[in-house]
Design a protein around this motif. Structure first.
Motif, PDB file in Angstrom:
ATOM      1  N   PRO A   1      20.537  20.446  60.828  1.00 35.40           N
ATOM      2  CA  PRO A   1      19.229  20.219  60.207  1.00 35.40           C
ATOM      3  C   PRO A   1      18.066  20.427  61.181  1.00 35.40           C
ATOM      4  O   PRO A   1      17.030  20.986  60.808  1.00 35.40           O
ATOM      5  CB  PRO A   1      19.313  18.749  59.740  1.00 35.40           C
TER       6      PRO A   1
ATOM      7  N   VAL B   1      16.927  23.995  59.586  1.00 32.88           N
ATOM      8  CA  VAL B   1      16.376  23.680  58.266  1.00 32.88           C
ATOM      9  C   VAL B   1      14.861  23.553  58.323  1.00 32.88           C
ATOM     10  O   VAL B   1      14.322  22.786  59.125  1.00 32.88           O
ATOM     11  CB  VAL B   1      17.002  22.385  57.705  1.00 32.88           C
TER      12      VAL B   1
ATOM     13  N   SER C   1      24.076  25.162  50.042  1.00 34.27           N
ATOM     14  CA  SER C   1      23.470  23.933  49.528  1.00 34.27           C
ATOM     15  C   SER C   1      24.324  23.318  48.421  1.00 34.27           C
ATOM     16  O   SER C   1      25.199  23.978  47.839  1.00 34.27           O
ATOM     17  CB  SER C   1      22.073  24.271  48.978  1.00 34.27           C
TER      18      SER C   1
ATOM     19  N   CYS D   1      23.281  27.749  56.980  1.00 31.21           N
ATOM     20  CA  CYS D   1      21.858  27.611  56.643  1.00 31.21           C
ATOM     21  C   CYS D   1      21.343  28.716  55.739  1.00 31.21           C
ATOM     22  O   CYS D   1      20.287  28.575  55.122  1.00 31.21           O
ATOM     23  CB  CYS D   1      21.013  27.545  57.916  1.00 31.21           C
TER      24      CYS D   1
ATOM     25  N   PHE E   1      22.186  22.295  53.204  1.00 26.55           N
ATOM     26  CA  PHE E   1      22.804  20.974  53.381  1.00 26.55           C
ATOM     27  C   PHE E   1      23.873  21.156  54.446  1.00 26.55           C
ATOM     28  O   PHE E   1      25.023  21.440  54.151  1.00 26.55           O
ATOM     29  CB  PHE E   1      23.392  20.524  52.034  1.00 26.55           C
TER      30      PHE E   1
ATOM     31  N   ASP F   1      23.399  16.470  58.151  1.00 23.54           N
ATOM     32  CA  ASP F   1      22.391  16.200  57.130  1.00 23.54           C
ATOM     33  C   ASP F   1      22.973  15.255  56.079  1.00 23.54           C
ATOM     34  O   ASP F   1      24.183  15.227  55.835  1.00 23.54           O
ATOM     35  CB  ASP F   1      21.991  17.516  56.465  1.00 23.54           C
TER      36      ASP F   1
ATOM     37  N   SER G   1      18.594  16.172  51.829  1.00 23.94           N
ATOM     38  CA  SER G   1      18.564  17.509  51.242  1.00 23.94           C
ATOM     39  C   SER G   1      17.936  17.478  49.848  1.00 23.94           C
ATOM     40  O   SER G   1      17.127  18.354  49.498  1.00 23.94           O
ATOM     41  CB  SER G   1      19.977  18.082  51.179  1.00 23.94           C
TER      42      SER G   1
ATOM     43  N   ARG H   1      14.169  17.206  50.287  1.00 28.19           N
ATOM     44  CA  ARG H   1      13.540  18.457  50.719  1.00 28.19           C
ATOM     45  C   ARG H   1      13.365  19.414  49.552  1.00 28.19           C
ATOM     46  O   ARG H   1      12.317  20.051  49.400  1.00 28.19           O
ATOM     47  CB  ARG H   1      14.387  19.139  51.799  1.00 28.19           C
TER      48      ARG H   1
END
Length: 271
Positions: free
Chosen positions: A12, A16, A94, A168, A210, A214, A219, A222
């Motif tokens: 993260p 991220v 994710s 990512c 995610f 994290d 997540s 966000r």
């Protein structure tokens, strides 16, 4: 170190994108988005006893609604996935990837056993026929492959993320081969799918990722507080059964197909 879970370099802090501070006026909108996602998940749990009696078209719409409720637009590109037994494989970024794959074609998900303990999503996954993997027991691999192959022979679609971990979105892992053995054993096609997240202007973003240590809540927040997120789902050409003799070459072909230049003609956009 789990044999099921490769180490991804994504974390993260390093990968991220997230705003330094969420404007106060964005908080109510984010709360409403999360409430909408929760209500849709609860509705899914309530209707899950109906099982196969729920039309596939309604399940696909429901999955898109979940993503849209989180504030993310959905763009699905490519021909419809084949009917009958089918192994759906995609890159993994994710938690949003799960409803996005189901929006392509409703399928039995392949998930780690820890998902069963997640609030709300865990019971929904269990009732939806998710095939759970104990990643800490390598000896359970042959039985897991056999269960996947059995589901495929029975005409089900099974969806998997062969990278074995979330990345990512700017980096990607190598497809692990075990799940492709199930497709070979069952004699079914493999459907590669490419997932990307962009901002409205077209820039790739890692905000929905995610990864690493994290938390799911971080997540979710966000995604709910982001503006202009678009999920792009590219359906590639299916790989027919019998075109590859071993799981190594099949896994390589699926990943190569997934990352190849797009060649589609059909687009669905959910605004």
């Amino acid at each position: 170190m789990s044999a099921w879970l490769p180490t991804a370099p994504c974390t993260p802090r390093a990968c991220v994108e997230a705003p330094a501070a969420v404007p106060a006026q964005a908080v109510p909108r984010a709360v409403l988005r999360l409430a909408g996602v929760l209500l849709l998940l609860l509705a899914g749990i309530a209707l899950s006893p109906l099982g196969a009696r729920i039309p596939a078209s309604l399940i696909r719409r429901w999955c898109r609604w979940i993503v849209r409720a989180a504030g993310v637009r959905v763009r699905i590109t490519g021909a419809a996935a084949p009917t009958g037994g089918l192994l759906l494989v995609a890159n993994h970024i994710s938690w949003l990837d799960v409803p996005l794959l189901a929006a392509v074609r409703p399928a039995r998900m392949l998930a780690k056993t820890e998902v069963r303990r997640w609030p709300v999503a865990g019971p929904l996954a269990a009732r939806g026929g998710t095939l759970f993997i104990d990643r800490d027991r390598l000896r359970s691999l042959p039985d897991t492959v056999a269960r996947i192959a059995r589901a495929l022979r029975e005409g089900a679609a099974v969806a998997a993320f062969p990278e074995g971990s979330t990345w990512c979105g700017r980096a990607q892992g190598t497809f692990r081969r075990a799940v492709f053995q199930a497709a070979l054993d069952a004699g079914v096609p493999v459907q590669p799918v490419r997932i990307r997240y962009r901002l409205t202007g077209g820039t790739i973003t890692t905000a929905p990722a995610f990864v690493g240590d994290d938390t799911l809540l971080a997540s979710l927040w966000r995604v709910a507080t982001a503006r202009g997120l678009v999920a792009e789902v590219e359906i590639r050409a299916p790989i027919a059964p019998g075109t590859h003799s071993d799981r190594r070459s099949l896994a390589h072909a699926a990943q190569s197909q997934e990352t190849a230049a797009p060649a589609w003609t059909h687009t669905v956009l959910v605004a």
